[in-house]
Motif scaffolding. Structure first.
Motif, PDB file in Angstrom:
ATOM      1  N   ARG A   1       3.857   5.550  -5.740  1.00 36.84           N
ATOM      2  CA  ARG A   1       3.842   5.579  -7.232  1.00 36.84           C
ATOM      3  C   ARG A   1       2.859   6.551  -7.746  1.00 36.84           C
ATOM      4  NH1 ARG A   1       5.218   0.206  -7.101  1.00 36.84           N
ATOM      5  NH2 ARG A   1       2.051  -0.381  -7.852  1.00 36.84           N
ATOM      6  N   HIS A   2       1.422   6.530  -6.771  1.00 36.43           N
ATOM      7  CA  HIS A   2       0.565   7.741  -7.495  1.00 36.43           C
ATOM      8  C   HIS A   2       1.151   9.364  -7.272  1.00 36.43           C
ATOM      9  CE1 HIS A   2      -3.773   8.881  -8.226  1.00 36.43           C
ATOM     10  NE2 HIS A   2      -3.678   9.389  -7.123  1.00 36.43           N
TER      11      HIS A   2
ATOM     12  N   LEU B   1       0.622  -0.935  -0.427  1.00 34.02           N
ATOM     13  CA  LEU B   1      -0.126   0.248   0.576  1.00 34.02           C
ATOM     14  C   LEU B   1       0.930   1.345   0.196  1.00 34.02           C
ATOM     15  CD1 LEU B   1      -2.688   1.362   0.142  1.00 34.02           C
ATOM     16  CD2 LEU B   1      -3.082   1.236   2.121  1.00 34.02           C
ATOM     17  N   ALA B   2       1.966   1.295   0.714  1.00 36.59           N
ATOM     18  CA  ALA B   2       2.685   2.174   0.791  1.00 36.59           C
ATOM     19  C   ALA B   2       3.166   2.393  -0.272  1.00 36.59           C
ATOM     20  CB  ALA B   2       3.335   2.217   1.960  1.00 36.59           C
ATOM     21  N   GLU B   3       3.739   1.547  -1.254  1.00 40.89           N
ATOM     22  CA  GLU B   3       4.607   1.957  -2.525  1.00 40.89           C
ATOM     23  C   GLU B   3       3.885   2.109  -3.965  1.00 40.89           C
ATOM     24  OE1 GLU B   3       6.281  -2.672  -2.829  1.00 40.89           O
ATOM     25  OE2 GLU B   3       8.261  -1.525  -1.505  1.00 40.89           O
ATOM     26  N   LEU B   4       2.053   1.523  -3.164  1.00 41.39           N
ATOM     27  CA  LEU B   4       1.055   2.116  -4.478  1.00 41.39           C
ATOM     28  C   LEU B   4       1.359   3.551  -4.082  1.00 41.39           C
ATOM     29  CD1 LEU B   4      -0.877   1.309  -6.223  1.00 41.39           C
ATOM     30  CD2 LEU B   4      -2.521   0.899  -4.703  1.00 41.39           C
ATOM     31  N   CYS B   5       1.305   4.178  -2.841  1.00 40.80           N
ATOM     32  CA  CYS B   5       0.635   5.931  -2.670  1.00 40.80           C
ATOM     33  C   CYS B   5       2.657   6.372  -2.915  1.00 40.80           C
ATOM     34  CB  CYS B   5       0.382   6.013  -1.496  1.00 40.80           C
ATOM     35  SG  CYS B   5      -1.004   4.904  -0.420  1.00 40.80           S
TER      36      CYS B   5
ATOM     37  N   VAL C   1       1.790  11.388 -10.219  1.00 43.82           N
ATOM     38  CA  VAL C   1       0.745  13.359 -10.041  1.00 43.82           C
ATOM     39  C   VAL C   1       1.692  14.055 -10.304  1.00 43.82           C
ATOM     40  CG1 VAL C   1      -0.416  14.637  -8.675  1.00 43.82           C
ATOM     41  CG2 VAL C   1      -1.243  12.450  -8.601  1.00 43.82           C
ATOM     42  N   MET C   2       3.001  14.312  -9.170  1.00 41.95           N
ATOM     43  CA  MET C   2       4.023  14.649  -9.370  1.00 41.95           C
ATOM     44  C   MET C   2       4.527  15.300 -11.096  1.00 41.95           C
ATOM     45  SD  MET C   2       5.451  14.255  -6.097  1.00 41.95           S
ATOM     46  CE  MET C   2       7.205  15.204  -6.618  1.00 41.95           C
ATOM     47  N   TYR C   3       4.772  14.349 -11.290  1.00 41.31           N
ATOM     48  CA  TYR C   3       5.556  13.984 -12.994  1.00 41.31           C
ATOM     49  C   TYR C   3       4.744  14.296 -14.467  1.00 41.31           C
ATOM     50  CZ  TYR C   3       6.830  12.379 -17.573  1.00 41.31           C
ATOM     51  OH  TYR C   3       7.370  12.188 -19.082  1.00 41.31           O
ATOM     52  N   ARG C   4       2.991  14.395 -14.215  1.00 44.93           N
ATOM     53  CA  ARG C   4       2.017  14.869 -14.727  1.00 44.93           C
ATOM     54  C   ARG C   4       1.873  16.213 -14.677  1.00 44.93           C
ATOM     55  NH1 ARG C   4      -2.603  11.146 -14.015  1.00 44.93           N
ATOM     56  NH2 ARG C   4      -1.412   9.723 -12.034  1.00 44.93           N
ATOM     57  N   GLU C   5       2.138  16.901 -13.511  1.00 47.57           N
ATOM     58  CA  GLU C   5       1.958  18.577 -13.232  1.00 47.57           C
ATOM     59  C   GLU C   5       3.342  18.464 -13.266  1.00 47.57           C
ATOM     60  OE1 GLU C   5       1.766  19.142  -8.863  1.00 47.57           O
ATOM     61  OE2 GLU C   5      -0.547  18.334  -8.833  1.00 47.57           O
TER      62      GLU C   5
END
Length: 186
Positions: free
Chosen positions: A19-20, A13-17, A24-28
């Protein structure tokens, strides 16, 4: 509890968060770069000594340079997303559509001189229209640029009229006129 190791599920769960959050930072960051590029392009287009535009495959304007709304007295909202018949007088729209059809039929650049009546007189533009391929392989857009050549046309007409007056004078004078170079050769 303190000192307890996270469970496998908690680690996943921590790894998934993480990565997400990274996505998001990359898209921004990508969005900010794209916006900066768009702003730079628009500043560049604002200095074009004429107008530029792009129409989609249905003939709707998807881009116009900054001077177009002012030139035609129409707000940007009345141009973008609309077609020539929805924006311009019938005769002008018909001329635009005819040259657009020629570009699409020949799949080549078409250059014309377009003359438009304005409150301060007729303005002449050298218009170049061409297809702009779609990156996804779909129907190409149609793009164009128009450069104002009114002053060049006026100077050309004045030179032609002056030449005509000189020729008429030379042909009706009883004196002989000739032109020689600096060494006296005719």
């Amino acid at each position: 509890t303190p000192g307890r190791s996270p469970s496998e599920l908690e680690v996943q769960l921590a790894e998934l968060c993480a990565r997400h959050a990274a996505e998001v930072m990359y898209r921004e960051e990508q969005q900010e770069e794209l916006q900066a590029r768009d702003e730079r392009f628009n500043r560049f287009m604002d200095h074009l000594p004429g107008h530029a535009w792009i129409k989609d495959a249905q003939g709707r304007y998807v881009f116009v340079s900054g001077g177009v709304p002012e030139e035609y007295g129409a707000p940007l909202s009345r141009i973008l997303g609309h077609t020539d018949p929805e924006i311009f007088p019938a005769e002008m729209a018909a001329r635009h559509l005819q040259s657009d059809a020629q570009v699409r039929a020949t799949e080549s650049t078409v250059e014309t001189v377009d003359s438009v009546e304005h409150a301060d007189g007729t303005r002449h533009s050298l218009v170049s229209k061409f297809l702009l391929p779609d990156a996804a392989g779909g129907q190409p857009d149609l793009a164009g640029i128009a450069i104002d050549i009114t002053e060049q046309r006026r100077a050309q007409l004045e030179a032609h009229e002056s030449e005509g007056r000189f020729k008429a004078l030379a042909e009706t004078m009883p004196q002989l006129i000739w032109i020689s170079d600096s060494e006296g050769r005719v």
